[in-house]
Design an enzyme around this catalytic site. Structure first.
Site, PDB file in Angstrom:
ATOM      1  N   CYS A   1     -20.235  49.703  41.775  1.00 54.67           N
ATOM      2  CA  CYS A   1     -20.567  49.231  40.438  1.00 54.67           C
ATOM      3  C   CYS A   1     -20.010  47.847  40.172  1.00 54.67           C
ATOM      4  O   CYS A   1     -20.506  47.128  39.327  1.00 54.67           O
ATOM      5  CB  CYS A   1     -20.013  50.191  39.390  1.00 54.67           C
ATOM      6  SG  CYS A   1     -20.289  51.889  39.816  1.00 54.67           S
TER       7      CYS A   1
ATOM      8  N   HIS B   1     -25.143  63.699  44.793  1.00 57.29           N
ATOM      9  CA  HIS B   1     -25.493  62.700  45.825  1.00 57.29           C
ATOM     10  C   HIS B   1     -24.281  62.181  46.583  1.00 57.29           C
ATOM     11  O   HIS B   1     -24.422  61.442  47.560  1.00 57.29           O
ATOM     12  CB  HIS B   1     -26.304  61.542  45.220  1.00 57.29           C
ATOM     13  CG  HIS B   1     -25.515  60.544  44.425  1.00 57.29           C
ATOM     14  ND1 HIS B   1     -25.096  59.348  44.963  1.00 57.29           N
ATOM     15  CD2 HIS B   1     -25.094  60.544  43.146  1.00 57.29           C
ATOM     16  CE1 HIS B   1     -24.452  58.653  44.025  1.00 57.29           C
ATOM     17  NE2 HIS B   1     -24.440  59.365  42.913  1.00 57.29           N
TER      18      HIS B   1
ATOM     19  N   SER C   1     -20.841  65.321  41.428  1.00 56.43           N
ATOM     20  CA  SER C   1     -22.133  64.650  41.545  1.00 56.43           C
ATOM     21  C   SER C   1     -22.733  64.974  42.907  1.00 56.43           C
ATOM     22  O   SER C   1     -22.104  64.759  43.940  1.00 56.43           O
ATOM     23  CB  SER C   1     -21.948  63.138  41.406  1.00 56.43           C
ATOM     24  OG  SER C   1     -23.151  62.479  41.703  1.00 56.43           O
TER      25      SER C   1
ATOM     26  N   THR D   1     -35.692  70.116  29.861  1.00 60.59           N
ATOM     27  CA  THR D   1     -36.226  71.035  30.864  1.00 60.59           C
ATOM     28  C   THR D   1     -35.446  70.879  32.165  1.00 60.59           C
ATOM     29  O   THR D   1     -35.233  69.759  32.645  1.00 60.59           O
ATOM     30  CB  THR D   1     -37.726  70.739  31.098  1.00 60.59           C
ATOM     31  OG1 THR D   1     -38.390  70.929  29.856  1.00 60.59           O
ATOM     32  CG2 THR D   1     -38.318  71.653  32.153  1.00 60.59           C
TER      33      THR D   1
ATOM     34  N   GLN E   1     -15.492  62.363  43.952  1.00 59.49           N
ATOM     35  CA  GLN E   1     -15.228  61.979  45.346  1.00 59.49           C
ATOM     36  C   GLN E   1     -14.673  63.133  46.178  1.00 59.49           C
ATOM     37  O   GLN E   1     -14.655  63.069  47.397  1.00 59.49           O
ATOM     38  CB  GLN E   1     -14.248  60.803  45.398  1.00 59.49           C
ATOM     39  CG  GLN E   1     -14.856  59.474  44.969  1.00 59.49           C
ATOM     40  CD  GLN E   1     -15.939  58.976  45.920  1.00 59.49           C
ATOM     41  OE1 GLN E   1     -15.910  59.249  47.123  1.00 59.49           O
ATOM     42  NE2 GLN E   1     -16.903  58.257  45.386  1.00 59.49           N
TER      43      GLN E   1
HETATM   44  C1  LIG Z   1     -20.033  58.015  41.958  1.00 61.42           C
HETATM   45  C2  LIG Z   1     -18.951  58.393  40.997  1.00 61.42           C
HETATM   46  C3  LIG Z   1     -19.243  58.748  39.669  1.00 61.42           C
HETATM   47  C4  LIG Z   1     -20.633  58.653  39.100  1.00 61.42           C
HETATM   48  O1  LIG Z   1     -21.519  59.606  39.637  1.00 61.42           O
HETATM   49  P1  LIG Z   1     -23.099  59.345  39.498  1.00 61.42           P
HETATM   50  O2  LIG Z   1     -23.740  60.614  39.905  1.00 61.42           O
HETATM   51  O3  LIG Z   1     -23.416  58.222  40.419  1.00 61.42           O
HETATM   52  O4  LIG Z   1     -23.347  58.995  38.073  1.00 61.42           O
HETATM   53  C5  LIG Z   1     -18.201  59.136  38.849  1.00 61.42           C
HETATM   54  N1  LIG Z   1     -16.946  59.186  39.303  1.00 61.42           N
HETATM   55  C6  LIG Z   1     -16.619  58.872  40.568  1.00 61.42           C
HETATM   56  C7  LIG Z   1     -15.198  58.975  41.015  1.00 61.42           C
HETATM   57  C8  LIG Z   1     -17.609  58.453  41.452  1.00 61.42           C
HETATM   58  O5  LIG Z   1     -17.282  58.122  42.705  1.00 61.42           O
END
Ligand SMILES: *Cc1c(COP(=O)(O)O)cnc(C)c1O
Length: 388
Positions: free
Chosen positions: A331, A208, A206, A244, A186
């Site tokens: 989730c 995205h 992450s 890969t 985050q």
């Molecule tokens: C979204 C999130 C994840 C998981 O990331 P993904 O790329 O969606 O698997 C892990 N930890 C936190 C704090 C997140 O907000």
């Protein structure tokens, strides 16, 4: 949820769940889907081009995080990064001990991984958190035993936005020689991330969550830390992750991280002002509370609890207005269980069921904020009258 007509713009206030890919990031990725499609392990020119793109992306990320390129591994998502750090360190340390320290407010990618490890003889200690979801570093020091092989604490919470005292916890772990992992998913698009200043040994991101592609994660592993790979096969990513390489994804991840971090000083004050306006406006609603820390919180997070209301009902009513929000973590929405984060913070059920998380992004406007502030009081009142 209802279909939006083409003329109604979605007011997207769920940037903690995911973000749209930045067009500029997409532009950096396209050549690696179309013309530069070589396998980075191949020795001919097309393959070498792919490897060069991966190498320079790794250098780009390392520079931003203040580490060496060899300390960066590209993986398949934030969850995989958390899994690799925690399982990889736990299984590599089995001869040293079987004790892991984490917090009860972590993302499920951390919590469920620790639970999984309990099947292999590991034991988990969950640190206490206060009413704002803050961890006291002294509690980390107290929890460490001669069996402890890992401490994992998140940089900022995905539901309530609280920022944890990572550098202080890191200092304690470093002094006791305990590996320290941080889920910084985050924080990637919201806070500066300097792995040296934070005293961390492993850190997860992450793409995205900061306007990069879905299905891409980063794991920083400090030099000298040994982790066991969790995916067997080829020797990609210096043997830390077989498969890969997703060259377009890697290029996009580095570009997105660079843009997000470069734009922090310009974007943060604007988003924070919108957040403060949202908070002030929404707290006018009777029997409402801000969740998370009042000041030590992510600049884009405005999260609340409303007594005697169901969070799901608030979301459905907001959706009718074209507003995309969340009850907490994506989730757990869809289940009626109250959030594990609010439970750990000590919220009673009559409050914790009525949670709402609004997370702003760089495309949100003052008008978006005013729309929510004028619509929400009526929604809450209606739901309270209906008793849902
Ligand atoms: C979204 C999130 C994840 C998981 O990331 P993904 O790329 O969606 O698997 C892990 N930890 C936190 C704090 C997140 O907000």
């Amino acid at each position: 949820m209802s279909e939006r007509t083409a003329t109604t713009r979605t007011i997207y206030l769920d940037h903690a769940a995911t973000t749209a890919l930045d067009r500029r990031v997409l532009d950096t990725m396209i050549p690696y889907f179309t013309t530069e499609y070589g396998n980075a392990s191949s020795i001919y020119t097309l393959g070498r081009h792919a490897m060069q793109a991966i190498d320079s992306s790794r250098e780009q990320v390392a520079e931003i995080l203040h580490c060496r390129p060899t300390e960066i591994a590209f993986v398949g998502c934030g969850s995989e990064s958390d899994n690799l750090a925690i399982k990889g360190m736990a299984f590599a340390s089995q001869k040293k001990g079987n004790h892991i320290i984490t917090s009860p407010i972590e993302h499920h990618a951390v919590l469920h991984t620790c639970q999984y490890l309990e099947r292999f003889g590991f034991k988990t200690t969950y640190l206490p958190v206060d009413e704002y979801a803050r961890i006291n570093p002294d509690d980390v020091a107290r929890a460490i035993t001669d069996q402890t092989v890992l401490v994992s604490v998140m940089y900022a919470n995905n539901e309530v936005g609280t920022i944890e005292p990572i550098a202080e916890i890191g200092r304690i772990c470093r002094a006791r020689k305990i590996p320290f992992h941080v889920d910084a998913v985050q924080a990637g698009g919201a806070l500066p991330i300097d792995v040296a200043a934070l005293n961390v040994d492993m850190l997860s991101l992450s793409a995205h969550k900061f306007y990069g592609p879905k299905g891409m994660g980063i794991l920083y592993v400090r030099q000298g830390m040994r982790i066991l790979p969790q995916l067997q096969g080829g020797s990609q990513e210096r043997g830390r992750r077989a498969g890969t390489e997703n060259v377009a994804g890697i290029v996009g991840t580095a570009a997105a991280l660079q843009l997000a971090q470069e734009e922090l000083t310009e974007v943060t004050p604007r988003i924070q002002a919108l957040r403060d306006r949202l908070i002030a406006g929404i707290l006018q609603i009777p029997n409402s509370r801000l969740t998370g820390h009042p000041t030590e919180r992510l600049p884009n997070n405005a999260s609340f609890c409303f007594e005697g209301v169901e969070g799901e009902s608030i979301l459905l009513n907001l959706d009718l207005l074209g507003v995309a929000a969340s009850t907490g973590s994506a989730c757990t929405s869809g289940s009626v269980d109250p959030s594990h984060v609010l439970i750990a913070m000590g919220f009673p059920p009559e409050w914790s069921h009525g949670s709402l998380r609004l997370t702003l992004g760089k495309e949100n406007t003052e008008e978006d904020v005013e729309t929510i502030i004028s619509a929400l009081p009526g929604i809450i009142e209606k739901l309270r009258n209906l008793g849902i």
